[in-house]
Design an enzyme around this catalytic site. Sequence first.
Site: not given
Ligand SMILES: Nc1ncnc2c1ncn2[C@@H]1O[C@H](COP(=O)(O)OP(=O)(O)OP(=O)(O)O)[C@@H](O)[C@H]1O
Ligand SMILES: O=C(O)C(=O)C[C@H](O)[C@H](O)CO
Length: 328
Positions: A43, A47, A112-114, A178, A237, A263, A299
């Site tokens: 969640g 997290n 999901y089961y939500r 999502r 970033a 997260d 997670d």
């Molecule tokens: N392959 C990787 N190598 C190094 N760092 C990574 C990698 N993938 C993700 N990260 C780290 O995780 C952070 C979040 O990743 P991402 O850009 O996928 O964000 P997001 O799409 O919001 O994530 P999520 O899928 O958890 O919602 C990045 O800013 C980086 O710090």
């Molecule tokens: O996808 C969701 O709704 C969740 O909250 C499950 C995971 O813990 C979450 O996606 C991680 O960002």
Amino acid sequence: MPEPLPETAPGPEALCLGEAMIMFAGGPGPLADVEVFRRSVGGAECNVAGGLAALGVPTGWLSRLGDDGFGQHVLRDLRARGVDVGGVELDAVRPTALYVKESHDGRSRMHYYRSGSAAAAMDEQFLQRPEVRDRLARARLVHTTGITAAISTTSADMLERLASEPREFLLSVDLNWRPALWRDKDPESLWRLLKAADIVLIGADEAEVFAGTRNPDELYERLGAKTLVVKDDAHTALVIEPGGRTEVPALSVEVVETVGAGDAFAAGFLAATLQGLPMVQRLRLGHLTAAAVLTAPEDHAPPPAAEVRERLLAATDEEWAATKVGPA
Ligand SMILES: Nc1ncnc2c1ncn2[C@@H]1O[C@H](COP(=O)(O)OP(=O)(O)OP(=O)(O)O)[C@@H](O)[C@H]1O
Ligand SMILES: O=C(O)C(=O)C[C@H](O)[C@H](O)CO
């Protein structure tokens, strides 16, 4: 019943508002073939709450849970991670949500089961409960995500109310797009939430799907966010804010599983924000806490040790670029 905060207690500095789910991880292999699953707590906002608490920020999690064994487990787990759960409401009828993480062909899929869960019944009245209202009045930061805007219309209305009323806290929103939760729903309420936020965190990939662009300047223009963080996986970033822009490259990480990295990044970035650190360090802490989750199957994961964090926050750009992170 949750205890109201005593009048003298300062209350949590940060609050995270959204659904927790019991997560069952299975595999590797297709779901149809998996016999044994490992349970943990997932969640997005939950997290982030655990991540903030692990970084020393007094943090509370606001939500609803089923009055069932899974709900009890979530409460126990969050308490053990130092998160205040006094703002959690138990529902005698609706259940705690579940999700199954399938690991197959080198990628993870969420099932999901939500629907109809206790958390999906959050509504504007939830914010008026004394346990919640008192905490909101004292918090410096409230974090939520697009998932909470998606789980039900009452929950989306609750966020509209939160974002439109006068507030003393910073409102942080992670897009967390999502698509499975938005089928047949208009994401207009999510746009309004993002526009009203003080801090917006967004992944470049999901921005492309949600907003049709991954260009940070275009996103900044469209969202009008005061502080916009655009994360681009393994690359970089970037923060754009009225004072300018700051970019920090991601670490070189031996990835085990990616769910939850966003997260963890939010937790690191927001903890450093509350600690008043400079922007480069805020982004570095985000990358560091994300790396810890990337090298674990759950997670969420404990952040790197304090001495490692301090060393890398103070490192030169060259030392930072040369840092490699692998599974513990
Ligand atoms: N392959 C990787 N190598 C190094 N760092 C990574 C990698 N993938 C993700 N990260 C780290 O995780 C952070 C979040 O990743 P991402 O850009 O996928 O964000 P997001 O799409 O919001 O994530 P999520 O899928 O958890 O919602 C990045 O800013 C980086 O710090
Ligand atoms: O996808 C969701 O709704 C969740 O909250 C499950 C995971 O813990 C979450 O996606 C991680 O960002």
